[in-house]
Scaffold this active site. Sequence first.
Site, PDB file in Angstrom:
ATOM      1  N   ASN A 132       0.802  -1.198  -0.126  1.00  0.00           N
ATOM      2  CA  ASN A 132      -0.028   0.207   0.040  1.00  0.00           C
ATOM      3  C   ASN A 132       0.905   1.224   0.068  1.00  0.00           C
ATOM      4  O   ASN A 132       1.485   1.620   1.021  1.00  0.00           O
ATOM      5  CB  ASN A 132      -0.777   0.060   1.247  1.00  0.00           C
ATOM      6  CG  ASN A 132      -1.759   1.299   1.358  1.00  0.00           C
ATOM      7  OD1 ASN A 132      -1.776   1.965   0.486  1.00  0.00           O
ATOM      8  ND2 ASN A 132      -2.761   1.293   2.512  1.00  0.00           N
ATOM      9  N   LYS A 187       0.159   4.209  -0.409  1.00  0.00           N
ATOM     10  CA  LYS A 187      -0.482   5.469   0.160  1.00  0.00           C
ATOM     11  C   LYS A 187       0.063   6.661  -0.659  1.00  0.00           C
ATOM     12  O   LYS A 187      -0.176   6.416  -2.098  1.00  0.00           O
ATOM     13  CB  LYS A 187      -0.177   5.814   1.414  1.00  0.00           C
ATOM     14  CG  LYS A 187      -0.089   4.413   2.641  1.00  0.00           C
ATOM     15  CD  LYS A 187      -0.039   4.568   3.955  1.00  0.00           C
ATOM     16  CE  LYS A 187      -0.252   3.356   4.572  1.00  0.00           C
ATOM     17  NZ  LYS A 187      -0.114   3.520   6.089  1.00  0.00           N
ATOM     18  N   HIS A 191      -9.634   0.956   4.995  1.00  0.00           N
ATOM     19  CA  HIS A 191      -8.461   1.498   5.582  1.00  0.00           C
ATOM     20  C   HIS A 191      -8.747   2.563   6.653  1.00  0.00           C
ATOM     21  O   HIS A 191      -9.537   3.464   6.378  1.00  0.00           O
ATOM     22  CB  HIS A 191      -7.245   2.066   4.652  1.00  0.00           C
ATOM     23  CG  HIS A 191      -6.022   2.126   5.313  1.00  0.00           C
ATOM     24  ND1 HIS A 191      -5.629   2.958   6.168  1.00  0.00           N
ATOM     25  CD2 HIS A 191      -4.956   1.278   4.874  1.00  0.00           C
ATOM     26  CE1 HIS A 191      -4.344   2.858   6.487  1.00  0.00           C
ATOM     27  NE2 HIS A 191      -3.932   1.570   5.773  1.00  0.00           N
ATOM     28  N   GLU A 208      -6.953   4.999   7.734  1.00  0.00           N
ATOM     29  CA  GLU A 208      -6.833   6.372   7.206  1.00  0.00           C
ATOM     30  C   GLU A 208      -8.009   6.959   6.551  1.00  0.00           C
ATOM     31  O   GLU A 208      -8.424   8.040   6.642  1.00  0.00           O
ATOM     32  CB  GLU A 208      -5.494   6.305   6.414  1.00  0.00           C
ATOM     33  CG  GLU A 208      -4.371   6.400   7.049  1.00  0.00           C
ATOM     34  CD  GLU A 208      -3.023   5.670   6.630  1.00  0.00           C
ATOM     35  OE1 GLU A 208      -3.177   5.554   5.341  1.00  0.00           O
ATOM     36  OE2 GLU A 208      -2.077   5.342   7.145  1.00  0.00           O
ATOM     37  N   GLU A 244      -5.630  -4.651  10.580  1.00  0.00           N
ATOM     38  CA  GLU A 244      -4.558  -3.656  10.529  1.00  0.00           C
ATOM     39  C   GLU A 244      -5.059  -2.984  11.912  1.00  0.00           C
ATOM     40  O   GLU A 244      -5.656  -2.108  11.907  1.00  0.00           O
ATOM     41  CB  GLU A 244      -4.809  -2.597   9.586  1.00  0.00           C
ATOM     42  CG  GLU A 244      -4.558  -3.462   8.060  1.00  0.00           C
ATOM     43  CD  GLU A 244      -3.520  -2.276   7.347  1.00  0.00           C
ATOM     44  OE1 GLU A 244      -2.618  -2.550   6.655  1.00  0.00           O
ATOM     45  OE2 GLU A 244      -4.483  -1.062   7.114  1.00  0.00           O
ATOM     46  N   GLY A 295       2.191   2.538  10.874  1.00  0.00           N
ATOM     47  CA  GLY A 295       3.141   3.553  10.353  1.00  0.00           C
ATOM     48  C   GLY A 295       3.756   4.131  11.966  1.00  0.00           C
ATOM     49  O   GLY A 295       4.383   4.907  11.974  1.00  0.00           O
ATOM     50  N   SER A 298       2.845  -1.827  10.404  1.00  0.00           N
ATOM     51  CA  SER A 298       4.476  -1.989  10.630  1.00  0.00           C
ATOM     52  C   SER A 298       4.990  -3.352  10.377  1.00  0.00           C
ATOM     53  O   SER A 298       5.936  -3.889  11.164  1.00  0.00           O
ATOM     54  CB  SER A 298       4.973  -1.679  11.991  1.00  0.00           C
ATOM     55  OG  SER A 298       4.570  -0.136  12.279  1.00  0.00           O
TER      56      SER A 298
HETATM   57  P1  PGA Z   1       2.958   0.477   7.865  1.00  0.00           P
HETATM   58  O1  PGA Z   1       1.243   0.749   6.833  1.00  0.00           O
HETATM   59  O2  PGA Z   1       3.230  -0.900   6.985  1.00  0.00           O
HETATM   60  O3  PGA Z   1       3.451   1.519   7.028  1.00  0.00           O
HETATM   61  O4  PGA Z   1       2.419   0.679   8.845  1.00  0.00           O
HETATM   62  C1  PGA Z   1       0.325  -0.424   6.439  1.00  0.00           C
HETATM   63  C2  PGA Z   1      -1.025   0.044   6.054  1.00  0.00           C
HETATM   64  O5  PGA Z   1      -1.595   1.167   6.591  1.00  0.00           O
HETATM   65  O6  PGA Z   1      -1.757  -0.658   5.194  1.00  0.00           O
END
Ligand code: PGA
Length: 250
Positions: A9, A11, A95, A97, A167, A173, A213
Amino acid sequence: MRRKIVAGNWKMNKDLQQGMNLVEEVLSLSSPEDVLKIFAAPFIHITSAIEKVKGKNDYAVAAQNCHHLECGAYTGEVSAEMISSAGAGYVIIGHSERRNYFNETTSVLTQKVNIALANNLIPIFCVGENLEHRNANQHLEIVRQQLKEALYHLSAADFSRLIIAYEPVWAIGTGVTATSHQAQGMHNFIRSEINKKYGKEISENTSVLYGGSCNAENAKELFSCLDVDGGLVGGASLKAADFVAIANSF
Ligand code: PGA
């Protein structure tokens, strides 16, 4: 048999050239053919990324979002039909976000899942609790609700097309990964919930990915869990060597 999957992903990262360089670099490195590698690229990268993975069965392209309605006067939005017509096969929905920064409610997510499926896109549907819920030991209940409210209207045939991504919001993140014990516990719970609603065959065949992460160092341990079928990877998907190392971690 459920499929092993590593989805990157990206982003809102990488300009077009950088994105295509990343795809090319990933393609040049070796990874197991039985692991599906998905590039969840920004919308404007999708057509070019599709060109690069054409004819390769173990690579695919996803959108990171789609609008919940078919078409119309929604300036700046992109429909499931457009994504599908560009050749992408997958779309991330739900997601955290999107839920948090763009106020995507359950009812909108339900519509997104429906319109994605109607346009032959496979939703990668994200669920996960925040830290408050985890600390209050409410994580299982939260995820149960997220699954139920957004997905349980689907027929068994439609549900069986989905990919689920667990998640935990506190792990996205942050550099704080769920332990393999926490991940396995939740993934097993998700599978048992699917079993209750849709039966054993569908629950056994649904890929449940871990995200938050996930990186080249911890992927092996996470993917060794019985109910973890791969990863939805953010930060670590932006470097070809790391992304491929994760794909090699099964
Ligand atoms: P990250 O993000 O691996 O940077 O923690 C995962 C995601 O948001 O899909």
